[in-house]
Design a protein around this motif. Structure first.
Motif, PDB file in Angstrom:
ATOM      1  N   ALA A  22       0.788  -1.118  -0.033  1.00  0.00           N
ATOM      2  CA  ALA A  22      -0.027   0.012   0.159  1.00  0.00           C
ATOM      3  C   ALA A  22       1.086   1.358  -0.052  1.00  0.00           C
ATOM      4  O   ALA A  22       0.734   2.409  -0.948  1.00  0.00           O
ATOM      5  CB  ALA A  22      -0.990  -0.261   1.098  1.00  0.00           C
ATOM      6  N   GLU A  23       1.745   1.285   0.790  1.00  0.00           N
ATOM      7  CA  GLU A  23       2.892   2.341   0.944  1.00  0.00           C
ATOM      8  C   GLU A  23       3.527   2.483  -0.433  1.00  0.00           C
ATOM      9  O   GLU A  23       3.798   3.937  -0.867  1.00  0.00           O
ATOM     10  CB  GLU A  23       3.831   2.651   2.140  1.00  0.00           C
ATOM     11  CG  GLU A  23       3.055   2.637   3.606  1.00  0.00           C
ATOM     12  CD  GLU A  23       2.356   3.856   3.531  1.00  0.00           C
ATOM     13  OE1 GLU A  23       2.906   4.692   3.126  1.00  0.00           O
ATOM     14  OE2 GLU A  23       1.522   4.175   4.292  1.00  0.00           O
ATOM     15  N   VAL A  24       4.096   1.556  -0.890  1.00  0.00           N
ATOM     16  CA  VAL A  24       4.591   1.626  -2.122  1.00  0.00           C
ATOM     17  C   VAL A  24       3.741   2.371  -3.416  1.00  0.00           C
ATOM     18  O   VAL A  24       4.193   3.137  -3.904  1.00  0.00           O
ATOM     19  CB  VAL A  24       5.149   0.123  -2.686  1.00  0.00           C
ATOM     20  CG1 VAL A  24       5.994   0.175  -4.043  1.00  0.00           C
ATOM     21  CG2 VAL A  24       6.338  -0.321  -1.704  1.00  0.00           C
ATOM     22  N   ARG A  25       2.558   1.927  -3.350  1.00  0.00           N
ATOM     23  CA  ARG A  25       1.652   2.272  -4.419  1.00  0.00           C
ATOM     24  C   ARG A  25       1.415   3.927  -4.070  1.00  0.00           C
ATOM     25  O   ARG A  25       1.274   4.587  -5.221  1.00  0.00           O
ATOM     26  CB  ARG A  25       0.215   1.716  -4.446  1.00  0.00           C
ATOM     27  CG  ARG A  25       0.265   0.231  -4.998  1.00  0.00           C
ATOM     28  CD  ARG A  25      -1.032  -0.362  -4.963  1.00  0.00           C
ATOM     29  NE  ARG A  25      -0.883  -1.423  -5.988  1.00  0.00           N
ATOM     30  CZ  ARG A  25      -1.897  -2.226  -5.952  1.00  0.00           C
ATOM     31  NH1 ARG A  25      -3.245  -2.147  -5.341  1.00  0.00           N
ATOM     32  NH2 ARG A  25      -1.996  -3.595  -6.707  1.00  0.00           N
ATOM     33  N   ASN A  26       1.285   4.244  -2.835  1.00  0.00           N
ATOM     34  CA  ASN A  26       1.259   5.640  -2.573  1.00  0.00           C
ATOM     35  C   ASN A  26       2.329   6.350  -2.958  1.00  0.00           C
ATOM     36  O   ASN A  26       2.175   7.550  -3.476  1.00  0.00           O
ATOM     37  CB  ASN A  26       0.935   5.916  -0.910  1.00  0.00           C
ATOM     38  CG  ASN A  26      -0.453   5.308  -0.619  1.00  0.00           C
ATOM     39  OD1 ASN A  26      -1.408   5.250  -1.428  1.00  0.00           O
ATOM     40  ND2 ASN A  26      -0.385   5.012   0.700  1.00  0.00           N
ATOM     41  N   VAL A  27       3.645   5.809  -3.080  1.00  0.00           N
ATOM     42  CA  VAL A  27       4.886   6.627  -3.352  1.00  0.00           C
ATOM     43  C   VAL A  27       4.712   6.439  -4.820  1.00  0.00           C
ATOM     44  O   VAL A  27       5.179   7.597  -5.459  1.00  0.00           O
ATOM     45  CB  VAL A  27       6.146   5.741  -2.824  1.00  0.00           C
ATOM     46  CG1 VAL A  27       7.223   6.335  -3.567  1.00  0.00           C
ATOM     47  CG2 VAL A  27       6.300   5.879  -1.281  1.00  0.00           C
ATOM     48  N   CYS A  28       4.235   5.645  -5.671  1.00  0.00           N
ATOM     49  CA  CYS A  28       4.309   5.674  -7.110  1.00  0.00           C
ATOM     50  C   CYS A  28       3.419   6.814  -7.412  1.00  0.00           C
ATOM     51  O   CYS A  28       3.652   7.691  -8.393  1.00  0.00           O
ATOM     52  CB  CYS A  28       3.590   4.318  -7.410  1.00  0.00           C
ATOM     53  SG  CYS A  28       4.798   2.955  -7.311  1.00  0.00           S
ATOM     54  N   ILE A  29       2.313   6.893  -6.815  1.00  0.00           N
ATOM     55  CA  ILE A  29       1.295   8.102  -7.199  1.00  0.00           C
ATOM     56  C   ILE A  29       1.739   9.348  -6.721  1.00  0.00           C
ATOM     57  O   ILE A  29       1.628  10.129  -7.798  1.00  0.00           O
ATOM     58  CB  ILE A  29       0.004   7.793  -6.347  1.00  0.00           C
ATOM     59  CG1 ILE A  29      -0.868   6.685  -6.589  1.00  0.00           C
ATOM     60  CG2 ILE A  29      -1.088   9.108  -6.580  1.00  0.00           C
ATOM     61  CD1 ILE A  29      -1.887   6.217  -5.736  1.00  0.00           C
ATOM     62  N   GLU A  30       2.565   9.414  -5.716  1.00  0.00           N
ATOM     63  CA  GLU A  30       3.189  10.669  -5.628  1.00  0.00           C
ATOM     64  C   GLU A  30       4.306  11.172  -6.478  1.00  0.00           C
ATOM     65  O   GLU A  30       4.444  12.242  -7.057  1.00  0.00           O
ATOM     66  CB  GLU A  30       3.764  10.662  -4.056  1.00  0.00           C
ATOM     67  CG  GLU A  30       4.633  11.973  -3.808  1.00  0.00           C
ATOM     68  CD  GLU A  30       5.056  11.867  -2.273  1.00  0.00           C
ATOM     69  OE1 GLU A  30       6.175  12.529  -2.203  1.00  0.00           O
ATOM     70  OE2 GLU A  30       4.729  11.017  -1.425  1.00  0.00           O
ATOM     71  N   GLN A  31       5.062  10.140  -6.888  1.00  0.00           N
ATOM     72  CA  GLN A  31       6.079  10.273  -8.047  1.00  0.00           C
ATOM     73  C   GLN A  31       6.031  10.058  -9.353  1.00  0.00           C
ATOM     74  O   GLN A  31       6.791  10.572 -10.052  1.00  0.00           O
ATOM     75  CB  GLN A  31       7.131   9.369  -7.595  1.00  0.00           C
ATOM     76  CG  GLN A  31       7.900   9.373  -5.873  1.00  0.00           C
ATOM     77  CD  GLN A  31       8.583  10.982  -5.876  1.00  0.00           C
ATOM     78  OE1 GLN A  31       9.257  11.315  -6.872  1.00  0.00           O
ATOM     79  NE2 GLN A  31       8.452  11.516  -4.771  1.00  0.00           N
ATOM     80  N   ALA A  32       4.865   9.600  -9.501  1.00  0.00           N
ATOM     81  CA  ALA A  32       4.360   9.370 -11.187  1.00  0.00           C
ATOM     82  C   ALA A  32       4.444  10.746 -11.835  1.00  0.00           C
ATOM     83  O   ALA A  32       3.758  11.670 -11.228  1.00  0.00           O
ATOM     84  CB  ALA A  32       3.206   8.682 -11.180  1.00  0.00           C
TER      85      ALA A  32
END
Length: 326
Positions: free
Chosen positions: A71-81
């Protein structure tokens, strides 16, 4: 340069499968495209593999972090995409050729905020004949967010999975995958879909979902399994208002997924009697809606009614089913 699409890959201890995943994304390169790899503190060679690809291809970026969970990895992906749209790919899965060129064309043609596409299920030791995939006529379905949420629990065009969707990144504003939860897709995706102006679905299959030992989908019951029940209830309660008055599929779908939780209990011979009693009562209350539902076949209807009215027989039959399946 404006990036149209980010292919985002959470990575954790998948050295055996990772190159296959990344290679499929490279083959699917389109204009104004990036691949974002987020290594969640892998203890095998996955992080090094990510770095090797990033050194070779300028449209691949890598982020390394301490282990925080999917979940936290996906949140980082969204933030950095950097892309206007984002496509999540699990690192042990892959996509077929020409996936993004076709699907992005559909997004622009139909002005879609979310594009849903089909899944090809793959299993260890079984070879899939890809030449038989997508030979039929393509069927495009346009849905309002209300219609899409209403069918999520009994999917015909839109399901609860994240990875078989291309999603406009702006829809994730103030929406996060819940840390520490299993079934984070179920907790999150209805919130994204509810914010969309238009959801589009194709019957064509492009996402290759690899079933392997130890994956969440093959787990038996443990206390975290109840995350699934909680997530389904949250979607159900939200949908009762958002989709009103068309909630029959949500009612039957809620029962279907709660029975999935009980099936985990049967596999493990571990029972929450109070929980089972409540789900069976719910099933009996809405038995007519089960019988009349157009989204489930006769076998599924019999299964749900048997569960609701005669659990002892249901339990015996389900044990026999899983024994034969093994």
């Amino acid at each position: 340069m404006t990036i149209n699409l980010t292919a985002a890959v959470p990575v954790y201890n998948v050295e055996k499968y990772l190159k296959r995943c990344i290679d499929s994304l490279i083959k699917n390169r389109i204009n104004n495209y990036e691949i974002l790899l987020v290594d969640d503190g892998s203890q095998d060679n996955s992080g090094n593999i990510c770095d090797e690809y990033a050194a070779k291809y300028d449209y691949i970026r890598v982020i390394h972090q301490q282990n925080k969970g999917l979940a936290e990895v996906r949140n980082v992906c969204i933030e950095q995409a950097k892309g206007e749209y984002i496509s999540f790919i699990d690192s042990d899965d892959f996509i077929t050729d020409n996936t993004y060129s076709h699907l992005m064309n559909l997004i622009y043609k139909y002005n879609a905020d979310i594009l849903c596409y089909g899944v090809i299920d793959l299993y260890e030791g079984i070879t899939e004949n890809f030449s038989k995939i997508n030979n039929e006529n393509e069927i495009i379905t346009e849905l309002s967010p209300e219609d899409a949420v209403e069918e999520m629990l009994l999917p015909k065009h839109v399901d609860i999975i994240t990875c078989n969707k291309i999603i406009k990144k702006s829809l994730y504003k103030n929406v996060y995958y819940p840390s520490g939860k299993l079934y984070e897709d179920m907790f999150t995706n209805y919130k994204i879909i509810a914010k969309a102006n238009k959801v589009v679905s194709t019957n064509y299959k492009y996402y290759c979902y690899y079933h392997r030992n130890g994956s969440i989908g093959r787990m038996t019951y443990n206390p975290k399994t109840m995350d699934l029940s909680v997530a389904v209830n949250e979607l159900f309660e939200f949908g009762k208002e958002f989709c009103k008055p068309h909630i029959d599929n949500l009612i039957v779908g809620n029962l279907f997924w709660q029975i999935v939780v009980v099936n985990f209990m049967i596999k493990s011979n571990t029972y929450d009697k109070h929980f089972i009693k409540g789900i069976r009562k719910f099933g009996r209350k809405y038995s007519i809606k089960i019988i009349l539902n157009k989204y489930i076949n006769l076998t599924r209807k019999i299964q749900m009614l048997l569960f609701s009215y005669c659990f002892s027989i249901y339990k015996q039959l389900y044990r026999k089913y899983i024994k034969e399946k093994r």
